[in-house]
Design a protein around this motif. Structure first.
Motif, PDB file in Angstrom:
ATOM      1  N   GLY A  40       0.824  -1.193   0.000  1.00  0.00           N
ATOM      2  CA  GLY A  40       0.000   0.000   0.000  1.00  0.00           C
ATOM      3  C   GLY A  40       0.861   1.247   0.000  1.00  0.00           C
ATOM      4  O   GLY A  40       2.086   1.171   0.155  1.00  0.00           O
ATOM      5  N   ASN A  44       2.527  -0.690   5.459  1.00  0.00           N
ATOM      6  CA  ASN A  44       3.205  -1.957   5.176  1.00  0.00           C
ATOM      7  C   ASN A  44       4.108  -2.326   6.343  1.00  0.00           C
ATOM      8  O   ASN A  44       5.124  -1.674   6.586  1.00  0.00           O
ATOM      9  N   ARG A 108       5.341   2.778   0.901  1.00  0.00           N
ATOM     10  CA  ARG A 108       5.595   1.817  -0.164  1.00  0.00           C
ATOM     11  C   ARG A 108       7.069   1.747  -0.556  1.00  0.00           C
ATOM     12  O   ARG A 108       7.652   0.656  -0.655  1.00  0.00           O
ATOM     13  N   GLU A 207      -2.440   0.042   7.981  1.00  0.00           N
ATOM     14  CA  GLU A 207      -2.453  -1.256   7.314  1.00  0.00           C
ATOM     15  C   GLU A 207      -3.818  -1.516   6.684  1.00  0.00           C
ATOM     16  O   GLU A 207      -3.920  -1.969   5.544  1.00  0.00           O
ATOM     17  N   ILE A 210      -4.850   0.214   3.291  1.00  0.00           N
ATOM     18  CA  ILE A 210      -4.406  -0.347   2.020  1.00  0.00           C
ATOM     19  C   ILE A 210      -5.577  -0.960   1.271  1.00  0.00           C
ATOM     20  O   ILE A 210      -5.674  -0.871   0.047  1.00  0.00           O
TER      21      ILE A 210
END
Length: 473
Positions: A40, A44, A108, A207, A210
């Motif tokens: 995402g 992450n 990312r 998280e 995402i």
């Protein structure tokens, strides 16, 4: 390799082979692969790392810790308060695979850099994000008075004719899903299962973002991690999805109430992998599939009733990853046929995981007219199709929460039809391998015309009666 008759070529190959032989004992020859699909923009934090068989990190915790420490240092990822930048959260069911967690969520670019540095270790086979997926569901709450999807006609799966030969007795079907709820039209066919949701609190806000979800996605609502209770009685009723899927496969039948199941003589092993919002961590789902097939998962008692058929009505929109493929391959090697919902994005199934993986039976959805459902994935990797509904008066009826019955649409609803038919096949031909069962399902399916599915619905609409008849020969 193409052999040459030229002496110079032979000498070059011999020299290369000699050099390789001298260095092979010291370390693997090639670095691993980093698979960024599923990262995402932020959020992450968790990764799946597969170490090569026999490598030092695969055998020794200190060697693994050293490898991860070096990778984190090269990527510029630091720990907090003197703690390691990366730690091993747990060992997975597939040998050599570990779930690795960073101290905080990474953007990312930082996550991709970290993955490349982890993969740079020649002892690493691959690394990928431990992302998640959502149950493949297009919900609708009106009830229907009949299960058109089972009918002996052009748009049904011809279950009544199949029942003249078998009810699926003696077969175990695992439902890897959101858990199960107690239901009087299902309980008699349910065996002990397991809850594989490892996080008691779910994922954090970054998280979950995402996948467009809120903080706490995947939370089990039972206040703990993995345990022997696959029942979900949380306030959001996430277990209703798994209950609906299980009812299609094996609701109690001929009892004068409720609905029928495709393989009503079979037994269900509920395996919980998805929590709040239908979110499931891939590592949990992979472990759940391997366990369901009879594989061992560290810290979890072995499944006393290994499944011959596994239904997975969950997925994510990116291509099959090596961790998913490894888990599926392990389950198939244990003798289970893995049936998977194709996905609800009206996209090429090759873009979806696990439906785009090899060794699965990927199932597209059809509507009450026998055409591809508007939402269903399609493509060359679809194996067969089954009723999944589409529209207000065009859903699949099955068991739901509060001892009730409800109608839902989705490839989640199509997949259990095929899992049920696979169970019927296995009941009359228990020696058939997963590949042989899949071949029967495909060879007996009824083709769907291009006008009803222009981009590929596999071999066609699954036909329970024809499949069972072929298997019994």
């Amino acid at each position: 390799m193409r052999h040459s008759t030229r002496n110079t070529t032979r000498k070059t190959l011999l020299a290369a082979a000699t050099a390789l032989a001298l260095t092979a004992a010291a370390a693997p020859a090639f670095a691993g692969r980093a698979y960024p699909a599923g990262l995402g923009a932020d959020g992450n934090r968790q990764f799946i790392v597969k170490y090569r068989k026999g490598s030092a990190p695969s055998r020794d915790a200190a060697a693994m810790a050293s490898s991860l420490k070096a990778a984190a240092a090269r990527a510029g990822v630091a720990g907090a308060d003197g703690k390691p930048a990366l730690r091993v959260l747990r060992q997975m069911a597939v040998p050599g695979m570990r779930v690795i967690v960073a101290p905080a969520s990474l953007k990312r670019d930082a996550a991709a850099s970290l993955m490349r540095q982890i993969a740079a270790d020649p002892n690493v086979e691959f690394v990928q994000p431990d992302g998640g997926g959502k149950t493949q569901l297009v919900p609708n709450d009106p009830k229907f008075s009949q299960q058109w999807h089972y009918a002996d006609n052009a748009v049904g799966i011809r279950a009544p004719s199949a029942w003249n030969l078998t009810s699926g007795a003696g077969v175990v079907v695992a439902v890897v899903d959101s858990g199960i709820l107690s239901h009087p039209d299902l309980n008699a066919n349910v065996l002990p299962g397991y809850d594989f949701i490892s996080s008691a609190s779910g994922r954090d806000a970054t998280e979950c973002a995402i996948d467009g979800l809120s903080a706490g996605c995947g939370k089990p609502q039972d206040g703990d991690g993995r345990d022997p209770d696959p029942t979900d009685n949380g306030p959001s009723g996430t277990g209703a999805h798994g209950t609906h899927v299980a009812g299609t496969i094996a609701a109690v039948t001929n009892n004068g109430v409720g609905v029928a199941g495709v393989a009503y003589g079979a037994k269900i092993v509920p395996v919980r992998a998805a929590g709040v919002d239908g979110y499931n961590a891939h590592s949990d789902s992979i472990d759940a599939i391997v366990w369901a097939s009879g594989g061992h998962v560290a810290g979890v008692p072995d499944n006393p009733n290994p499944a011959e058929v596994i239904n997975v009505s969950m997925g994510s929109t990116y291509a099959c990853t090596p961790a998913w493929q490894a888990g599926i391959d392990a389950a198939v090697a244990n003798g289970a046929i893995v049936v998977v919902a194709a996905g609800n994005g009206n996209n090429d199934v090759s873009e979806n995981v696990p439906a785009g993986c090899n060794n699965v039976v990927a199932v597209a959805a059809t509507d009450k007219n026998g055409a591809k459902s508007s939402f269903s994935a399609w493509g060359a990797k679809i194996d067969v199709a089954a009723p999944g509904g589409d529209g207000f008066f065009n859903q699949v009826l099955s068991t739901v929460a509060n001892n009730g019955y409800g109608s839902l649409s989705g490839t989640s609803m199509a997949s259990p039809h095929v899992a049920g038919v696979a169970a019927l096949v296995r009941s009359v031909a228990p020696s058939k391998t997963p590949a042989q069962v899949e071949a029967i399902l495909k060879s007996t399916a009824r083709p769907i015309s291009a006008s009803k599915c222009s981009k590929g619905c596999g071999a066609g609409l699954v036909d329970a009666a024809a499949a069972v008849t072929a298997a019994a020969k």
